[in-house]
Design an enzyme around this catalytic site. Structure first.
Site, mmCIF file in Angstrom:
data_model
loop_
_atom_site.group_PDB
_atom_site.id
_atom_site.type_symbol
_atom_site.label_atom_id
_atom_site.label_comp_id
_atom_site.label_asym_id
_atom_site.label_seq_id
_atom_site.Cartn_x
_atom_site.Cartn_y
_atom_site.Cartn_z
ATOM 1 N N SER A 35 -3.574 12.023 -3.893
ATOM 2 C CA SER A 35 -2.589 12.507 -2.712
ATOM 3 C C SER A 35 -1.140 11.842 -2.866
ATOM 4 O O SER A 35 -0.224 12.440 -2.046
ATOM 5 C CB SER A 35 -3.122 11.768 -1.548
ATOM 6 O OG SER A 35 -3.490 10.396 -1.461
ATOM 7 N N ASP A 330 2.753 6.284 5.960
ATOM 8 C CA ASP A 330 1.591 6.141 6.573
ATOM 9 C C ASP A 330 0.647 5.085 6.207
ATOM 10 O O ASP A 330 1.201 4.104 5.471
ATOM 11 C CB ASP A 330 0.905 7.542 6.649
ATOM 12 C CG ASP A 330 0.276 7.736 5.463
ATOM 13 O OD1 ASP A 330 0.335 7.036 4.415
ATOM 14 O OD2 ASP A 330 -0.425 8.959 5.104
ATOM 15 N N HIS A 333 0.529 5.825 2.103
ATOM 16 C CA HIS A 333 1.345 6.628 1.069
ATOM 17 C C HIS A 333 2.907 5.817 1.451
ATOM 18 O O HIS A 333 3.351 5.839 2.614
ATOM 19 C CB HIS A 333 1.470 8.092 1.247
ATOM 20 C CG HIS A 333 0.107 8.614 1.171
ATOM 21 N ND1 HIS A 333 -0.532 9.152 2.039
ATOM 22 C CD2 HIS A 333 -0.717 8.926 0.073
ATOM 23 C CE1 HIS A 333 -1.904 9.425 1.894
ATOM 24 N NE2 HIS A 333 -1.822 9.458 0.422
#
Ligand SMILES: *[C@@H]1O[C@H](CO)[C@@H](O)[C@H](O)[C@H]1NC(C)=O
Ligand SMILES: *[C@@H]1O[C@H](CO)[C@@H](O)[C@H](O)[C@H]1NC(C)=O
Length: 366
Positions: A35, A330, A333
């Site tokens: 991600s 978040d 990340h």
């Protein structure tokens, strides 16, 4: 002195980002990972590891594309630094005509191990990402009418970036309620098992024609808001509030990874592997947070609970006002602001604590 170096770095970068576009330094840029670099490959599959909803992309003109941050990722910035006018498209939705200039195969929640991330649903683990690259190579071979000399000539000039492994810890080893690996293996054994798999998969990438390969190490995931929100006092590390047990396991893995890169450079003819040390680079970001403009380094800009890390950023949630002051977007990340610094370090740094044995600018020209 440090300040001056940073100022120089900033000036070089802004001149690169604003100068008239010239041809990219490499013909194509292929991206593999999780991600941290995914830009939409998970949008169409059944998974919780997905970011195609507001407020993800709040600072990106194309909106919520599936990037797991408020704006650009490190590979978006790297594509710019390499001279590409466009962002490298996600494999899932790319046009066939785009394949020569590169594809992004990355998938949120994925890891080196196949079972990693299954707690979140579907994803493309690294071996599948390499298979997808194999499909792309076959497509290029058809475009070049079966002239394999020409195919290999093209592929060896392209840049490759692989950033895997965080989920093999986050969504595997350090999730004992779902995965048995931490009962079965010591951190040291687990690290060497991961590197065994990774070496095999990366050798396949090499066999398919990749030569200029940047390997991104795992960052200090013991310091991300998600782990800070869950930390026992026993795991507290020295002065800084991080999970020392996790960071220690990551350090062992990164040390094996560094040795793997050195071995590949000795043993695989024509291979140019670069180790990108996000673990050490992040020390600089944290120790000099203020000079980089960060005032919040232990909370996500968007999230819920302790450190905004107990639950990650939810659909339509209101994020923090000033995203440039936060290191983390978040629970997991970095913000776009942090991604830009990581990208600049990988591309320009002359310090072996950021990149070894050369930076990505040099790799592009090598
Ligand atoms: C294959 O491509 C190379 C250069 O890209 C060219 O020199 C060579 O003539 C081509 N071979 C054939 C059989 O077309
Ligand atoms: C790294 O070294 C090169 C060549 O010596 C120099 O041009 C460049 O400005 C240096 N980069 C940084 C960030 O200091």
């Amino acid at each position: 002195m440090r300040q001056l170096a940073k100022l120089v770095l900033l000036t070089i970068t802004s001149s690169v980002l604003t100068k008239a576009w010239s041809a990219p330094q490499v013909p194509g840029f292929f991206i593999f990972g999780d991600s941290l670099v995914d830009n939409g490959n998970n949008n169409g599959i059944l998974t919780l590891a997905r970011a195609n909803y507001y407020p993800y992309g709040i600072d990106f003109k194309q909106g919520s594309t599936g990037r797991f941050t408020n704006g650009l990722t490190t590979v978006d910035f790297l594509a710019r630094l390499l001279g590409f006018r466009h962002f490298i498209p996600p494999y899932a939705t790319a046009q066939r005509s785009e394949v020569l200039r590169g594809l992004n195969f990355a998938s949120g929640a994925s890891g080196i191990r196949e079972e990693t991330g299954n707690n979140l649903g579907q994803h493309y683990h690294f071996a599948e990402q390499v298979e997808h690259f194999g499909d792309a190579v076959r497509y290029i071979t058809r475009m070049f009418r079966g002239n394999t000399t020409r195919v290999h000539d093209h592929l060896r000039k392209c840049m490759y970036l692989v950033g895997m492994g965080s989920n093999d810890y986050l969504n595997n080893y350090f999730m004992p309620s779902m995965y048995p690996t931490s009962y079965d293996y010591s951190p040291k054994t687990y690290a060497s098992l991961l590197i065994q798999d990774y070496s095999r998969q990366l050798t396949q990438l090499y066999d398919l024609g990749a030569r200029k390969i940047a390997i991104v190490g795992i960052g200090q995931i013991g310091c991300i808001p998600y782990e800070l929100a869950r930390m026992d006092d026993d795991d507290r590390q020295g002065g800084r509030r991080c999970n020392g047990r996790i960071n220690k396991a990551i350090s062992m893995y990164n040390a094996c990874l560094y040795r793997m890169v050195r071995r590949f450079n000795r043993e695989l003819p024509g291979a140019k592997f670069v180790y990108v040390d996000t673990f050490k680079s992040s020390n600089d970001l944290v120790n000099n947070a203020a000079s980089y403009g960060f005032s919040v380094i232990d909370r996500g800009c968007c999230g819920v609970g302790r450190n905004n890390g107990q639950i990650t950023c939810l659909p339509l949630q209101q994020p923090c006002e000033d995203r440039t002051k936060y290191l983390f977007w978040d629970a997991f990340h970095p913000t776009e602001a942090a991604n830009l610094i990581y990208a600049r370090k990988a591309y320009y740094s002359n310090s072996s604590s950021d990149v070894y044995p050369m930076n990505l600018k040099q790799l592009a020209m090598a």
